[in-house]
Design a protein around this motif. Structure first.
Motif, PDB file in Angstrom:
ATOM      1  N   CYS A  44       0.855  -1.194   0.000  1.00 41.63           N
ATOM      2  CA  CYS A  44       0.000   0.000   0.000  1.00 41.63           C
ATOM      3  C   CYS A  44       0.884   1.235   0.000  1.00 41.63           C
ATOM      4  CB  CYS A  44      -0.888   0.038   1.245  1.00 41.63           C
ATOM      5  SG  CYS A  44      -2.404  -0.916   1.118  1.00 41.63           S
ATOM      6  N   HIS A  45       0.704   2.108  -0.974  1.00 32.21           N
ATOM      7  CA  HIS A  45       1.499   3.331  -0.941  1.00 32.21           C
ATOM      8  C   HIS A  45       0.815   4.375  -0.062  1.00 32.21           C
ATOM      9  CE1 HIS A  45      -0.981   5.734  -3.643  1.00 32.21           C
ATOM     10  NE2 HIS A  45      -0.903   4.836  -4.603  1.00 32.21           N
ATOM     11  N   SER A  46       1.517   5.437   0.221  1.00 32.51           N
ATOM     12  CA  SER A  46       1.072   6.416   1.210  1.00 32.51           C
ATOM     13  C   SER A  46      -0.255   7.053   0.846  1.00 32.51           C
ATOM     14  CB  SER A  46       2.144   7.494   1.383  1.00 32.51           C
ATOM     15  OG  SER A  46       2.457   8.085   0.128  1.00 32.51           O
ATOM     16  N   GLY A  47      -0.511   7.265  -0.438  1.00 33.81           N
ATOM     17  CA  GLY A  47      -1.775   7.852  -0.850  1.00 33.81           C
ATOM     18  C   GLY A  47      -2.957   6.998  -0.457  1.00 33.81           C
ATOM     19  N   THR A  48      -2.830   5.683  -0.618  1.00 33.94           N
ATOM     20  CA  THR A  48      -3.900   4.769  -0.209  1.00 33.94           C
ATOM     21  C   THR A  48      -4.106   4.832   1.297  1.00 33.94           C
ATOM     22  OG1 THR A  48      -3.399   3.267  -2.049  1.00 33.94           O
ATOM     23  CG2 THR A  48      -4.668   2.365  -0.217  1.00 33.94           C
ATOM     24  N   LEU A  49      -3.017   4.848   2.056  1.00 32.19           N
ATOM     25  CA  LEU A  49      -3.118   4.859   3.513  1.00 32.19           C
ATOM     26  C   LEU A  49      -3.831   6.109   4.006  1.00 32.19           C
ATOM     27  CD1 LEU A  49       0.472   3.640   4.492  1.00 32.19           C
ATOM     28  CD2 LEU A  49      -1.594   2.267   4.223  1.00 32.19           C
ATOM     29  N   ALA A  59       3.243  10.985   6.811  1.00 37.07           N
ATOM     30  CA  ALA A  59       2.550  10.307   5.716  1.00 37.07           C
ATOM     31  C   ALA A  59       1.726  11.262   4.874  1.00 37.07           C
ATOM     32  CB  ALA A  59       1.656   9.199   6.288  1.00 37.07           C
ATOM     33  N   LYS A  60       1.089  12.250   5.523  1.00 34.69           N
ATOM     34  CA  LYS A  60       0.243  13.165   4.748  1.00 34.69           C
ATOM     35  C   LYS A  60       1.077  13.989   3.762  1.00 34.69           C
ATOM     36  CE  LYS A  60       0.169  16.773   8.352  1.00 34.69           C
ATOM     37  NZ  LYS A  60       1.088  17.679   7.636  1.00 34.69           N
ATOM     38  N   ASP A  61       2.309  14.322   4.147  1.00 36.80           N
ATOM     39  CA  ASP A  61       3.173  15.086   3.244  1.00 36.80           C
ATOM     40  C   ASP A  61       3.631  14.220   2.069  1.00 36.80           C
ATOM     41  OD1 ASP A  61       2.879  17.159   5.026  1.00 36.80           O
ATOM     42  OD2 ASP A  61       4.826  16.850   5.995  1.00 36.80           O
ATOM     43  N   VAL A  62       4.011  12.977   2.379  1.00 37.34           N
ATOM     44  CA  VAL A  62       4.437  12.059   1.315  1.00 37.34           C
ATOM     45  C   VAL A  62       3.252  11.743   0.413  1.00 37.34           C
ATOM     46  CG1 VAL A  62       5.460   9.815   0.812  1.00 37.34           C
ATOM     47  CG2 VAL A  62       6.233  11.108   2.808  1.00 37.34           C
ATOM     48  N   ALA A  63       2.079  11.552   1.019  1.00 40.86           N
ATOM     49  CA  ALA A  63       0.884  11.244   0.229  1.00 40.86           C
ATOM     50  C   ALA A  63       0.538  12.392  -0.714  1.00 40.86           C
ATOM     51  CB  ALA A  63      -0.294  10.947   1.151  1.00 40.86           C
ATOM     52  N   ALA A  64       0.704  13.641  -0.240  1.00 40.69           N
ATOM     53  CA  ALA A  64       0.413  14.787  -1.100  1.00 40.69           C
ATOM     54  C   ALA A  64       1.322  14.783  -2.322  1.00 40.69           C
ATOM     55  CB  ALA A  64       0.576  16.083  -0.313  1.00 40.69           C
TER      56      ALA A  64
END
Length: 600
Positions: A290-295, A538-543
């Protein structure tokens, strides 16, 4: 490296008994909930839970005798009390996050236990990298168990990794406190053919009394499958259809059904339970990748359980597959995976079993999330410099490094092209007629160029091939140092100049993912730790990952979670056709193959 402050059962057994008997007061009592008992598959209304020293002491209809003046009371208000969710097979590195940041991302989703296989970092940093993942996992507020990677390289002779793992490494790791077993045995041809190294790794694991993870990525359920089962793997997550699931559980293996960012293998296999009526104890839910965007945007194991329910699975059975079944498989039934005396106090409050809103989460007796927000700290290790300087290209690359030269004078050639399959790990081995211009083959007609750039030993080597299925148009390139499992650099593009710029950009930032279009960088996800992970939130990486997805779409890609497809194109243990630093690999035969046919 010491684990969190949770006491063992032996250390707190006397107090647990005293609390359950009413002689001592509990630390916390959760009152007035519906106890979802995964041992008996019951939902029991009007029950209480008493917790002491991070473990359940009393689970019953009335815990008033466990309450003292300092006991914290949590009113369940008629909500369901379900066990914390367990992910039976996953790779933290696939989230682009360190263990601490991955934990912080999944805790609000109700994941309280993870069984992780850090074979991504093993390929880059070897046993020291595995130890770093293990150590940071141990200090988290949730339970993170590590499986010692089994296959680095995943297919000896077909790829070159930064480091290699052998039986001595496995034997050493089995003594570490957080090691729960052997990671997925991807070299299934080695097991089938009696490889002494693979069997020695399995033997070391079984000698330590731990669980051997499986990985049989082949549709062949004949003698080879039976030989693999005889080789010792206790589970497998590579099934894609009902027949795969049934075959595995009939052989005494657990069938791990995955729903990751790009793998949708639950719906096609869960019918073994919902329609064929097989015993659900043989089935486990997991995410794998699962990549960060999914999480951040969709969830973690809560997402998998909801999906299983939407596929027709009884909600409590789906919960069993994400809790007690997983714990039992790893020999931890008395430690976690259920709400029962002596177990770690991992519990979720939810108002609905089907939609599964995660409203309140406790892990090891401490509240860790409420209303979708984390309420605890996830400690970080100080990652060393050598874990942050792992992209070694050896030279600045230019367009000439990505030229594909025709081996003979011809206007047209037959090429072996990697065909991407949406939402699945396997690829197709395609044969396509490609045009030759000035002695070179370029991207054309839906076919893009793909290159594998060596990045561990600074050789400057580049292997070039062709790939179809991403739908890229115009002049673009995408590069990633996440390239399962050897984790060199995969570059895909329609412009050789931009392929070079994308590759050099990742050398400059120390790893990650970059997307270029019309000579400009559209997105960059920096992954400075081993070229695989970021220690940013995670929110920064997901962005940044969301920007990457949008950039891929701007380049014409319409595949679901195409980044996962990109990153797996060097995984030389999953059929049919892959690329490695040694060339094109025919994974149906486990041998090298040529890019062009009939050129002699």
């Amino acid at each position: 490296m010491e684990q969190t402050s949770l006491k063992t059962w032996a250390e707190c057994a006397a107090r647990l008994v005293a609390v359950a008997a009413g002689r001592e007061a509990a630390d916390t009592v959760i009152r007035g909930g519906i106890w979802v008992n995964v041992h008996t598959r019951e939902t029991l209304e009007g029950h209480d839970l008493a917790i002491a020293d991070g473990r359940f002491a009393y689970c019953g209809p009335d815990a008033s005798h466990c309450i003292g003046p300092d006991t914290e009371i949590v009113e369940a208000q008629g909500r369901y009390m379900i066990p914390g969710l367990c992910d039976g097979h996953m790779h933290i590195e696939s989230g682009m996050l360190t263990p601490a940041e991955f934990a912080a991302a999944v805790i609000p989703h109700g994941t309280t236990t993870m069984f992780t296989d850090p074979h991504e970092i093993a390929n880059v940093l070897g046993l020291p990298g595995v130890r770093l993942m293990h150590d940071e996992g141990l200090i988290q507020p949730i339970s993170i168990f590590t499986q010692m990677p089994s296959c680095a390289p995943s297919a000896p002779g077909l790829e070159t990794t930064g480091y290699e793992i052998g039986p001595d490494d496995v034997a050493e790791a089995m003594s570490w406190p957080g090691i729960i077993g052997l990671g997925e045995m991807m070299n299934f041809p080695g097991v089938v053919n009696g490889s002494q190294q693979m069997l020695a790794e399995i033997a070391q694991t079984q000698k330590a009394g731990k669980t051997v993870g499986g990985h049989y990525a082949s549709p062949d359920l004949g003698p080879n499958f039976h030989a693999y089962a005889a080789g010792g793997p206790a589970d497998d997550h590579e099934g894609t259809c009902e027949a795969d699931a049934i075959a595995r559980v009939r052989q005494g293996m657990r069938s791990m059904m995955r729903l990751g960012s790009a793998w949708y293998d639950v719906e096609t296999q869960i019918t073994a339970v919902t329609k064929k009526g097989l015993d659900p104890r043989g089935f486990i839910l997991c995410t794998d990748d699962c990549h960060s965007g999914t999480l951040v945007n969709d969830g973690h194991m809560n997402r998998v359980v909801r999906h299983a329910i939407a596929c027709g699975c009884d909600p409590v059975i789906a919960l069993q597959m994400a809790t007690i079944n997983t714990a039992t498989h790893f020999g931890l039934e008395r430690e976690l995976g259920s709400i029962a005396p002596g177990r770690r106090a991992d519990v979720i409050l939810t108002s609905d079993l089907e939609t599964l809103p995660i409203e309140w989460v406790m892990a090891q007796g401490k509240v860790v999330a409420e209303g979708g927000t984390i309420t605890t700290e996830c400690p970080h290790l100080d990652w060393p410099t050598d874990a942050r300087q792992t992209v070694r290209l050896g030279k600045a690359l230019d367009a000439a490094d990505f030229e594909i030269h025709a081996p003979i004078q011809a206007e047209q050639l037959t090429a072996n092209v990697i065909g991407v399959v949406e939402n699945q790990a396997p690829t197709k081995a395609l044969k396509r007629e490609v045009q030759v211009e000035l002695g070179l083959i370029s991207a054309q007609g839906g076919i893009a160029q793909i290159a594998l750039v060596e990045r561990h030993r600074a050789t400057g080597d580049v292997v070039n091939a062709l790939v179809e299925g991403f739908g890229y148009t115009g002049e673009m390139a995408m590069a990633s140092t996440v390239a399962h499992d050897s984790h060199h650099m995969i570059v895909i593009g329609t412009s050789r100049e931009m392929m070079a710029k994308a590759a050099n950009r990742l050398g400059e930032v120390g790893g990650g993912v970059t997307v270029w279009k019309d000579d400009a960088e559209l997105a960059l996800v920096e992954l400075p730790i081993a070229g695989l992970m970021s220690d940013s939130p995670a929110k920064d990486v997901a962005a940044k990952a969301d920007q990457m997805v949008a950039a891929m779409q701007a380049c014409g890609c319409t595949l679901n979670n195409a980044y996962m497809q990109h990153s797996l194109l060097a995984l030389v243990v999953i059929p049919e056709l892959r690329i490695s630093d040694l060339g094109l690999v025919d994974v149906t035969k486990f041998e090298m193959t040529e890019l062009f046919e009939d050129t002699e």
